[in-house]
Design a protein around this motif. Structure first.
Motif, PDB file in Angstrom:
ATOM      1  N   VAL A 255       4.582   0.259   2.546  1.00 52.57           N
ATOM      2  CA  VAL A 255       3.043  -0.493   2.666  1.00 52.57           C
ATOM      3  C   VAL A 255       3.389  -0.657   4.388  1.00 52.57           C
ATOM      4  O   VAL A 255       4.006  -1.192   4.774  1.00 52.57           O
ATOM      5  CB  VAL A 255       3.715  -1.144   1.604  1.00 52.57           C
ATOM      6  CG1 VAL A 255       2.280  -1.958   1.933  1.00 52.57           C
ATOM      7  CG2 VAL A 255       3.503  -0.969   0.072  1.00 52.57           C
ATOM      8  N   LEU A 256       2.096  -0.302   4.669  1.00 55.78           N
ATOM      9  CA  LEU A 256       1.829  -1.012   5.525  1.00 55.78           C
ATOM     10  C   LEU A 256       0.727  -1.666   6.429  1.00 55.78           C
ATOM     11  O   LEU A 256      -0.108  -1.594   5.126  1.00 55.78           O
ATOM     12  CB  LEU A 256       0.956   0.780   6.820  1.00 55.78           C
ATOM     13  CG  LEU A 256       2.638   1.591   6.806  1.00 55.78           C
ATOM     14  CD1 LEU A 256       2.295   3.232   7.705  1.00 55.78           C
ATOM     15  CD2 LEU A 256       3.868   1.404   7.943  1.00 55.78           C
ATOM     16  N   GLU A 257       1.137  -2.419   7.488  1.00 53.74           N
ATOM     17  CA  GLU A 257      -0.315  -3.336   7.563  1.00 53.74           C
ATOM     18  C   GLU A 257      -0.866  -2.551   7.962  1.00 53.74           C
ATOM     19  O   GLU A 257      -0.445  -1.814   9.360  1.00 53.74           O
ATOM     20  CB  GLU A 257      -0.247  -4.240   7.766  1.00 53.74           C
ATOM     21  CG  GLU A 257      -1.122  -5.206   8.292  1.00 53.74           C
ATOM     22  CD  GLU A 257      -0.464  -6.366   9.165  1.00 53.74           C
ATOM     23  OE1 GLU A 257       0.373  -8.047   8.553  1.00 53.74           O
ATOM     24  OE2 GLU A 257      -1.723  -7.657   9.576  1.00 53.74           O
ATOM     25  N   ALA A 286     -11.303 -10.659   4.528  1.00 56.70           N
ATOM     26  CA  ALA A 286     -11.982 -10.155   5.526  1.00 56.70           C
ATOM     27  C   ALA A 286     -12.517  -9.368   4.790  1.00 56.70           C
ATOM     28  O   ALA A 286     -13.546  -8.716   5.748  1.00 56.70           O
ATOM     29  CB  ALA A 286     -11.992 -10.646   6.546  1.00 56.70           C
ATOM     30  N   GLY A 287     -12.308  -8.359   4.076  1.00 60.32           N
ATOM     31  CA  GLY A 287     -13.360  -7.013   3.652  1.00 60.32           C
ATOM     32  C   GLY A 287     -12.306  -5.976   4.860  1.00 60.32           C
ATOM     33  O   GLY A 287     -12.446  -5.019   4.288  1.00 60.32           O
ATOM     34  N   VAL A 288     -11.428  -5.647   5.316  1.00 62.19           N
ATOM     35  CA  VAL A 288     -10.958  -5.144   6.301  1.00 62.19           C
ATOM     36  C   VAL A 288      -9.971  -4.192   5.534  1.00 62.19           C
ATOM     37  O   VAL A 288      -8.890  -5.234   5.283  1.00 62.19           O
ATOM     38  CB  VAL A 288     -10.539  -5.805   7.851  1.00 62.19           C
ATOM     39  CG1 VAL A 288      -9.299  -4.629   8.530  1.00 62.19           C
ATOM     40  CG2 VAL A 288     -11.360  -6.430   8.638  1.00 62.19           C
ATOM     41  N   PRO A 289      -9.905  -2.878   5.127  1.00 65.31           N
ATOM     42  CA  PRO A 289      -9.020  -2.567   5.032  1.00 65.31           C
ATOM     43  C   PRO A 289      -7.421  -2.743   5.468  1.00 65.31           C
ATOM     44  O   PRO A 289      -7.217  -2.324   6.560  1.00 65.31           O
ATOM     45  CB  PRO A 289      -9.501  -0.853   5.204  1.00 65.31           C
ATOM     46  CG  PRO A 289     -10.373  -1.198   5.695  1.00 65.31           C
ATOM     47  CD  PRO A 289     -11.362  -2.002   5.692  1.00 65.31           C
ATOM     48  N   ARG A 290      -6.387  -2.769   5.212  1.00 66.36           N
ATOM     49  CA  ARG A 290      -4.812  -3.617   5.708  1.00 66.36           C
ATOM     50  C   ARG A 290      -4.160  -3.804   5.020  1.00 66.36           C
ATOM     51  O   ARG A 290      -3.155  -3.349   6.191  1.00 66.36           O
ATOM     52  CB  ARG A 290      -5.632  -5.830   4.851  1.00 66.36           C
ATOM     53  CG  ARG A 290      -4.745  -6.107   6.339  1.00 66.36           C
ATOM     54  CD  ARG A 290      -4.790  -6.180   7.797  1.00 66.36           C
ATOM     55  NE  ARG A 290      -6.231  -6.758   7.939  1.00 66.36           N
ATOM     56  CZ  ARG A 290      -6.088  -6.914   9.581  1.00 66.36           C
ATOM     57  NH1 ARG A 290      -5.828  -5.797   9.997  1.00 66.36           N
ATOM     58  NH2 ARG A 290      -7.512  -7.290   9.992  1.00 66.36           N
ATOM     59  N   ALA A 291      -3.459  -2.783   3.727  1.00 71.54           N
ATOM     60  CA  ALA A 291      -2.415  -2.361   3.525  1.00 71.54           C
ATOM     61  C   ALA A 291      -2.686  -1.775   3.176  1.00 71.54           C
ATOM     62  O   ALA A 291      -3.573  -0.357   1.922  1.00 71.54           O
ATOM     63  CB  ALA A 291      -2.132  -3.231   2.285  1.00 71.54           C
ATOM     64  N   LEU A 292      -1.737   0.206   3.391  1.00 73.15           N
ATOM     65  CA  LEU A 292      -1.720   1.046   2.438  1.00 73.15           C
ATOM     66  C   LEU A 292      -0.417   1.184   2.028  1.00 73.15           C
ATOM     67  O   LEU A 292       0.436   1.179   3.010  1.00 73.15           O
ATOM     68  CB  LEU A 292      -1.858   2.092   4.136  1.00 73.15           C
ATOM     69  CG  LEU A 292      -2.110   3.452   3.402  1.00 73.15           C
ATOM     70  CD1 LEU A 292      -3.540   4.141   2.727  1.00 73.15           C
ATOM     71  CD2 LEU A 292      -1.959   4.237   4.788  1.00 73.15           C
ATOM     72  N   ALA A 293      -0.350   1.627   0.845  1.00 78.09           N
ATOM     73  CA  ALA A 293       0.385   2.240  -0.019  1.00 78.09           C
ATOM     74  C   ALA A 293       0.685   4.090  -0.106  1.00 78.09           C
ATOM     75  O   ALA A 293       0.015   4.742  -0.232  1.00 78.09           O
ATOM     76  CB  ALA A 293       0.442   1.700  -0.873  1.00 78.09           C
ATOM     77  N   VAL A 294       1.990   4.200   0.899  1.00 71.97           N
ATOM     78  CA  VAL A 294       2.430   6.227   0.382  1.00 71.97           C
ATOM     79  C   VAL A 294       3.705   5.823  -0.159  1.00 71.97           C
ATOM     80  O   VAL A 294       4.256   5.615  -0.232  1.00 71.97           O
ATOM     81  CB  VAL A 294       2.159   6.652   1.419  1.00 71.97           C
ATOM     82  CG1 VAL A 294       0.716   6.524   2.277  1.00 71.97           C
ATOM     83  CG2 VAL A 294       3.128   6.098   3.093  1.00 71.97           C
ATOM     84  N   THR A 295       4.154   7.361  -0.346  1.00 70.92           N
ATOM     85  CA  THR A 295       4.889   7.904  -1.405  1.00 70.92           C
ATOM     86  C   THR A 295       5.241   9.296  -0.664  1.00 70.92           C
ATOM     87  O   THR A 295       4.483   9.689  -0.481  1.00 70.92           O
ATOM     88  CB  THR A 295       4.569   7.094  -3.094  1.00 70.92           C
ATOM     89  OG1 THR A 295       6.344   7.547  -3.136  1.00 70.92           O
ATOM     90  CG2 THR A 295       3.769   8.600  -3.226  1.00 70.92           C
TER      91      THR A 295
END
Ligand code: GLN
Length: 298
Positions: A255-257, A286-295
């Motif tokens: 999980v990346l910020e 604030a509606g900013v795409p902030r956390a991306l989860a990958v596997t």
């Protein structure tokens, strides 16, 4: 104690008002809040005690202490740095010059990780927090995952000392360890029979050329190493994505910020590293795409 000149000495309430006015004129975003926290810090009084003693006159010494803190804030030092602490995920964290001030939007990473873990949350998970700074992400996760153990990494030994002290203060030291290295470089990976169930990171993601344009609180006081993501801001993501399959267990999550506007670029980097999306990217408040989860995908 210095004598109090009762004719001219300000009350606590008046000192707060005066400070808030100065901060407001200087264009600071939250003048009343800043004034309350700094007066409270100068006098070692919490919110309730400040209100209870609102009419008490300040000693000269107290007025001087407040003036010194006010000067620092007017020079754009963030309140969290002046008081040396910031709350993150409800946990009080100490800071030092080598740690970023934890941001509220970084809590989105914690929410995303907890949601993606689902009903595995009670398991003896192994967690790595790359570029841990004050330990914010690792300690928030350990506070929510009672059987988990974790390791935090940072290139700054001073940051790690801060994170370690925070782990102890929060009673989490028995489940947290700390290693000095670039991102995950010194951590054992899946090939050594381990592999992490969860890797999180809030890496430096500001393009080097954009740092000069950041607000002074960030530009002049956050450690540059914690901000500078190289020419395009993506250097740390490249390194982390490239090492993720080594670090992660077969079912493991990364999980990346993200910095504002980086979603597409980081998605491409993770896809090129054969990592598959695990759920939708989560927005911050604030509606900013902030956390991306990958596997790990096969
Ligand atoms: N959130 C920081 C900012 O205000 C950047 C932190 C980082 O690079 N991870 O720009």
């Amino acid at each position: 104690m210095a004598a109090i000149d009762t004719d001219t000495a300000l009350s606590i309430a008046a000192a707060r008002r005066r400070l808030a006015r100065q901060f407001s004129h200087a264009g600071l975003g939250t003048p009343d809040l800043d004034a309350r926290i700094l007066v409270g810090h100068a006098l070692s009084l919490d919110h309730a005690a400040l209100a209870a003693q609102a009419d008490r006159r300040l000693t000269d010494e107290e007025a001087d202490t407040i003036a010194v803190l006010a000067r620092r804030r007017l020079d754009r030092e963030p309140v969290a740095r002046i008081v040396g602490a910031k709350e993150f995920w409800g946990l009080p964290l100490a800071l030092n010059a080598d740690t970023l001030v934890p941001r509220p939007e970084t809590e989105t990473v914690v929410e995303t990780a907890l949601a993606a873990l689902g009903d595995t949350r009670g398991r003896a998970l192994r967690i790595a927090d790359l570029d841990t700074g004050s330990g914010a992400l690792l300690l928030a996760l350990l506070s929510e995952l009672p059987a988990a153990h974790g390791v935090g990494t940072d290139i700054s030994v001073a940051a790690l000392a801060c994170a370690r002290a925070n782990a102890s203060a929060l009673g989490l030291a028995g489940r947290a360890s700390f290693v000095a290295c670039d991102h995950g470089a010194a951590l054992g990976g899946a090939a050594l029979g381990g592999g992490f169930d969860l890797v999180v990171a809030n890496p430096p993601y500001v393009a080097s050329g954009d740092i000069a344009g950041l607000q002074p609180e960030v530009r002049d006081f956050d450690p540059r190493k914690a901000l500078d993501g190289g020419r395009d801001g993506l250097a740390a993501y490249r390194a982390i994505a490239g090492d993720a399959r080594r670090l992660l267990a077969p079912h493991g999550l990364l999980v990346l910020e993200l910095g504002a506007g980086q979603l597409d670029a980081v998605r491409s980097l993770t896809a090129a590293a054969r990592l598959a999306p695990a759920g939708a990217c989560r927005n911050d408040l604030a509606g900013v795409p902030r956390a991306l989860a990958v596997t790990v995908s096969t």
